[in-house]
Design a protein around this motif. Structure first.
Motif, PDB file in Angstrom:
ATOM      1  N   PRO A   1     -18.968  -0.612   8.578  1.00 55.34           N
ATOM      2  CA  PRO A   1     -18.803  -1.354   7.333  1.00 55.34           C
ATOM      3  C   PRO A   1     -18.495  -2.827   7.562  1.00 55.34           C
ATOM      4  N   ALA A   2     -17.796  -3.152   8.615  1.00 54.80           N
ATOM      5  CA  ALA A   2     -17.472  -4.548   8.893  1.00 54.80           C
ATOM      6  C   ALA A   2     -18.730  -5.330   9.254  1.00 54.80           C
TER       7      ALA A   2
ATOM      8  N   ASN B   1     -11.029  -4.701  -2.687  1.00 55.52           N
ATOM      9  CA  ASN B   1     -11.770  -3.483  -3.026  1.00 55.52           C
ATOM     10  C   ASN B   1     -11.832  -2.512  -1.858  1.00 55.52           C
ATOM     11  N   GLN B   2     -10.861  -2.579  -0.987  1.00 51.49           N
ATOM     12  CA  GLN B   2     -10.837  -1.713   0.189  1.00 51.49           C
ATOM     13  C   GLN B   2      -9.829  -0.584  -0.006  1.00 51.49           C
ATOM     14  N   ASP B   3     -10.155   0.579   0.527  1.00 51.32           N
ATOM     15  CA  ASP B   3      -9.211   1.684   0.553  1.00 51.32           C
ATOM     16  C   ASP B   3      -8.424   1.547   1.847  1.00 51.32           C
ATOM     17  N   LEU B   4      -7.230   0.993   1.754  1.00 51.33           N
ATOM     18  CA  LEU B   4      -6.431   0.705   2.941  1.00 51.33           C
ATOM     19  C   LEU B   4      -6.063   1.982   3.692  1.00 51.33           C
TER      20      LEU B   4
ATOM     21  N   LEU C   1      -9.004   2.830   5.804  1.00 49.74           N
ATOM     22  CA  LEU C   1      -9.100   1.896   6.926  1.00 49.74           C
ATOM     23  C   LEU C   1      -8.107   2.248   8.028  1.00 49.74           C
TER      24      LEU C   1
ATOM     25  N   ALA D   1      -9.615 -10.134   0.891  1.00 51.27           N
ATOM     26  CA  ALA D   1     -10.238  -9.249   1.882  1.00 51.27           C
ATOM     27  C   ALA D   1      -9.913  -7.784   1.615  1.00 51.27           C
ATOM     28  N   LEU D   2      -8.732  -7.528   1.079  1.00 58.44           N
ATOM     29  CA  LEU D   2      -8.306  -6.150   0.838  1.00 58.44           C
ATOM     30  C   LEU D   2      -8.485  -5.718  -0.610  1.00 58.44           C
TER      31      LEU D   2
ATOM     32  N   HIS E   1       0.828  -1.210   0.000  1.00 61.10           N
ATOM     33  CA  HIS E   1       0.000   0.000   0.000  1.00 61.10           C
ATOM     34  C   HIS E   1       0.857   1.251   0.000  1.00 61.10           C
TER      35      HIS E   1
END
Length: 107
Positions: free
Chosen positions: A69-70, A51-54, A57, A48-49, A15
């Motif tokens: 969201p979780a 489509n996530q904006d790390l 997060l 798990a990661l 990232h």
């Protein structure tokens, strides 16, 4: 070092470099660090990661809306985040002592 921690560090490195987080890249970084992790873990973390904006997060770790969201709920908008209502400390009922009832343990 635990396998999960190794994968998390690898994901943070990817990232930070602006690279896509994939199972192959996670496995390569973990192996370069001298750790061994089963490939199933890197694929689970990558999925798990995916489509996530790390960055989001990481910046919302302590925020009250971060758990929504979780749990499947929608995250509050960035500009209109409402504060969680503060709970009043509940007063516990005062327990009666034996002295108040007119007898004691050694009477």
């Amino acid at each position: 070092m635990s396998s999960e921690l190794s994968i998390v560090y690898a994901a943070l490195i990817l990232h930070d470099e602006g690279l896509e987080i994939t199972a192959d890249k996670l496995q390569a970084l973990v192996k370069a660090a001298g750790s061994e992790v089963e490939p199933v873990w890197t694929s689970l973390f990558a999925k798990a990661l995916a489509n996530q904006d790390l960055g989001a997060l990481l910046s919302n770790i302590g925020a009250a809306g971060a758990a929504a969201p979780a749990a499947g709920g929608a995250a509050p908008a960035a500009g209109g985040a409402a504060e969680a209502p503060k709970e009043e400390p509940k007063e516990e009922p005062k327990e009666e002592s034996d002295d108040d009832m007119g007898f004691g343990l050694f009477d």
